[in-house]
Enzyme design. Structure first.
Site, PDB file in Angstrom:
ATOM      1  N   LYS A 113       0.870  -1.186   0.000  1.00  0.00           N
ATOM      2  CA  LYS A 113       0.000   0.000   0.000  1.00  0.00           C
ATOM      3  C   LYS A 113       0.901   1.228   0.000  1.00  0.00           C
ATOM      4  O   LYS A 113       1.825   1.328   0.818  1.00  0.00           O
ATOM      5  CB  LYS A 113      -0.871  -0.018   1.259  1.00  0.00           C
ATOM      6  CG  LYS A 113      -1.709   1.240   1.444  1.00  0.00           C
ATOM      7  CD  LYS A 113      -2.650   1.089   2.631  1.00  0.00           C
ATOM      8  CE  LYS A 113      -3.445   2.347   2.885  1.00  0.00           C
ATOM      9  NZ  LYS A 113      -4.472   2.181   3.912  1.00  0.00           N
TER      10      LYS A 113
HETATM   11  C1  5RP Z   1      -1.558   4.562   7.880  1.00  0.00           C
HETATM   12  C2  5RP Z   1      -2.648   3.801   7.253  1.00  0.00           C
HETATM   13  C3  5RP Z   1      -3.988   4.207   7.689  1.00  0.00           C
HETATM   14  O1  5RP Z   1      -4.295   3.920   8.960  1.00  0.00           O
HETATM   15  C4  5RP Z   1      -5.064   4.072   6.709  1.00  0.00           C
HETATM   16  O2  5RP Z   1      -5.196   2.765   6.252  1.00  0.00           O
HETATM   17  C5  5RP Z   1      -4.916   5.110   5.631  1.00  0.00           C
HETATM   18  O3  5RP Z   1      -6.031   5.184   4.792  1.00  0.00           O
HETATM   19  P1  5RP Z   1      -6.479   6.600   4.202  1.00  0.00           P
HETATM   20  O4  5RP Z   1      -5.235   7.410   3.964  1.00  0.00           O
HETATM   21  O5  5RP Z   1      -7.154   6.280   2.894  1.00  0.00           O
HETATM   22  O6  5RP Z   1      -7.407   7.264   5.181  1.00  0.00           O
HETATM   23  O7  5RP Z   1      -2.415   2.955   6.426  1.00  0.00           O
HETATM   24  O8  5RP Z   1      -0.542   4.764   6.964  1.00  0.00           O
END
Ligand code: 5RP
Length: 300
Positions: A203
């Site tokens: 991610k």
């Molecule tokens: C931290 C994370 C988050 O907690 C989350 O998953 C981020 O999602 P978004 O930016 O779409 O709110 O991965 O890095």
């Protein structure tokens, strides 16, 4: 009693049809074992290899984030529209009905808060507990260039090894420190390191210049975070460009659950990620679903 007669006289061997060997369609995943592939196929649609993951793990370091104050009320109704749910074990056990059938990507690192240095994480879930929770993947934060870079890479490696023993894939999440620039050079470095060290998917963030190179340089699927809440059209544009430049989808949180009409938004994101809709068409869909959702909210 055993059916000994049928054993002697089997007929349906389809002698003229050679048994097919299939190629697993997800990027960089063909050499994985059956359980890994099966779990990945729950997260990424086998039809198009894409996913709309709903990220609701923010509380693990920032407490009751806007939109997540009551996961049981605001998030549970969104689950039918998501391909997977990224969540902590505490929120899962306390707030998500176990009869939910969507795959869980289990947030498995933490140990710090917004009050302290963010990269100071440790592993927060025993692999046995991940198995007990029927996790389809583990999620680990990796802070390339961060104060605790080495420790966070250690967490990744440990979870990949533990997950490999049980057939559970690991998603590395590239955490970007305050002082770092989210450009293609940095994101390319961070995502590639995660994949080289065994992450099964990564991610990261979208960047307007050079994202296609980031995606091409990462040999496993990439999903993008949404980041801070944007106007809906901009979030849809970001998802559209990311997928068109090589991402396998999104792991989006705030841009969905902080939207006033989150059901409409997640369906519009799906239209982009799975339906290859343009941001303009997806925005039209969003606006028509928004009217319906507002009507339902008003009726309550
Ligand atoms: C931290 C994370 C988050 O907690 C989350 O998953 C981020 O999602 P978004 O930016 O779409 O709110 O991965 O890095």
């Amino acid at each position: 009693m055993a059916d000994t007669q049928d054993m002697q006289d089997g007929k349906n061997y389809h002698l003229n049809v050679p048994q097919a060997s299939t190629v697993f369609p997800l990027k960089g995943s063909n050499a994985l074992d059956w359980g890994m592939k099966n779990r990945l196929a729950r997260v990424f649609s086998p039809e198009d290899g894409h996913t709309v993951m709903l990220a609701v793990d923010h509380g693990y370091f920032q407490g009751p984030t806007t939109g997540l104050e009551r996961i049981d009320i605001t998030i549970v109704p969104l689950i039918p529209f998501a391909d997977a749910l990224m969540i902590t074990r505490g929120a899962l056990r306390s707030s998500i009905p176990p009869e939910m059938s969507k795959p869980v990507v289990l947030r498995s690192t933490g140990g710090q808060s917004i009050l302290k240095e963010l990269s100071n994480e440790r592993i927060t879930v025993d692999i046995e507990d991940a198995v007990r929770l029927n996790a389809s993947a583990l999620a680990v934060q990796v802070y390339i260039g961060g104060v605790h870079e080495h420790q966070s890479i250690g967490n990744l490696v440990e979870l990949v090894d533990a997950g490999n023993r049980h057939g559970i894939p690991t998603m590395a999440v590239t955490g970007v420190g305050k002082d770092m620039v989210r450009d293609s050079k940095y994101l390319g470095l961070a995502t590639r390191i995660c994949a080289e060290l065994g992450a099964h998917f990564v991610k990261t963030y979208y960047c307007e210049t050079g994202f296609a190179r980031v995606a091409a340089g990462c040999p496993v699927p990439l999903v993008i975070a949404g980041g801070k809440k944007l106007p809906e059209k901009e979030a849809l544009e970001m998802a559209y460009h990311a997928v068109n430049e090589g991402a396998a989808g999104v792991d989006m949180g705030r841009n969905i659950f902080q939207c006033e009409t989150p059901k409409a938004m997640i369906q519009a994101v799906r239209a982009v990620v799975h339906g290859q809709e343009t941001p303009e068409k997806a925005m039209d869909l969003y606006l028509s679903l928004k009217t319906i959702e507002e009507g339902n909210q008003y009726a309550k």
